[in-house]
Write a protein that holds these residues in place. Structure first.
Motif, short mmCIF file in Angstrom:
data_model
loop_
_atom_site.label_atom_id
_atom_site.label_comp_id
_atom_site.label_asym_id
_atom_site.label_seq_id
_atom_site.Cartn_x
_atom_site.Cartn_y
_atom_site.Cartn_z
N VAL A 120 0.82 -1.21 0.00
CA VAL A 120 0.00 0.00 0.00
C VAL A 120 0.86 1.26 0.00
N ALA A 121 1.73 1.41 0.97
CA ALA A 121 2.52 2.64 1.08
C ALA A 121 3.58 2.76 -0.01
N ARG A 122 4.33 1.70 -0.23
CA ARG A 122 5.46 1.79 -1.18
C ARG A 122 5.01 1.67 -2.63
N ARG A 123 4.12 0.76 -2.92
CA ARG A 123 3.73 0.50 -4.31
C ARG A 123 2.42 1.18 -4.73
N GLY A 124 1.70 1.75 -3.78
CA GLY A 124 0.45 2.45 -4.09
C GLY A 124 -0.68 1.53 -4.54
N VAL A 125 -0.65 0.31 -4.05
CA VAL A 125 -1.70 -0.65 -4.41
C VAL A 125 -2.93 -0.36 -3.56
N ARG A 126 -4.06 -0.29 -4.21
CA ARG A 126 -5.33 -0.06 -3.50
C ARG A 126 -6.02 -1.40 -3.33
N ILE A 127 -6.20 -1.80 -2.06
CA ILE A 127 -6.83 -3.08 -1.74
C ILE A 127 -8.24 -2.82 -1.25
N GLN A 128 -9.20 -3.52 -1.84
CA GLN A 128 -10.59 -3.45 -1.42
C GLN A 128 -10.92 -4.73 -0.65
N PHE A 129 -11.56 -4.58 0.50
CA PHE A 129 -11.95 -5.71 1.32
C PHE A 129 -13.44 -5.94 1.19
#
Length: 150
Positions: A70-79
């Protein structure tokens, strides 16, 4: 799935916000949209396994998701909300809102199959009820205890 999400995962425990990192992911149900970020996240996840010997893939995801993904790669995870994609971690879900069931928080294939079979039978009884009876009874929940459901 939101168009803004790179990854969508089921949850062991859902805290009400589909994008909150306070949710507890369960990678037993995982959708990854094809994108550079997502491909990088999957590669980082795989590479991180060697940094966490003895941990399985979900535990590794829990270790790296906030920082590396999330912080380093900017991946947005939806739960996914456990009201719709439920599991054995939480046994208070209403059959009327349930789309699918995951045998999480349970050890062993035999135990999972036992409780899933019982749940399927309860689902069949629920589906045979007339709509009027379902409305009158209110939320219908699965029975406790089971081997996994406790």
């Amino acid at each position: 799935m939101s168009m803004a999400a790179h990854m969508v995962t089921s949850s062991d425990f859902y805290m009400g916000d589909p994008y909150s990192q306070a949710n507890f992911p369960n990678t037993g149900f995982l959708y990854v949209r094809s994108s550079r970020r997502a491909v990088g996240a999957m590669a980082a996840w795989r590479a991180a396994r060697s940094s966490y010997p003895g941990k399985h893939e979900q535990q590794v995801m829990n270790e790296i998701r906030r920082g590396e993904l999330v912080a380093r790669r900017g991946v947005r995870i939806q739960f996914l909300d456990t009201a719709h994609v439920a599991g054995f971690c939480s046994n208070t879900r209403d059959f009327a809102t349930l789309y699918t069931m995951h045998a999480n928080c349970c050890v062993g294939l035999g135990a999972k199959l036992h409780d899933l079979r019982n749940l399927l039978e309860e689902w069949r009884v629920y589906r045979r009820m007339p709509d009027e009876e379902r409305r009158r009874r209110g939320p219908v929940r699965w029975k406790v205890p089971g081997i996994c459901i406790h």
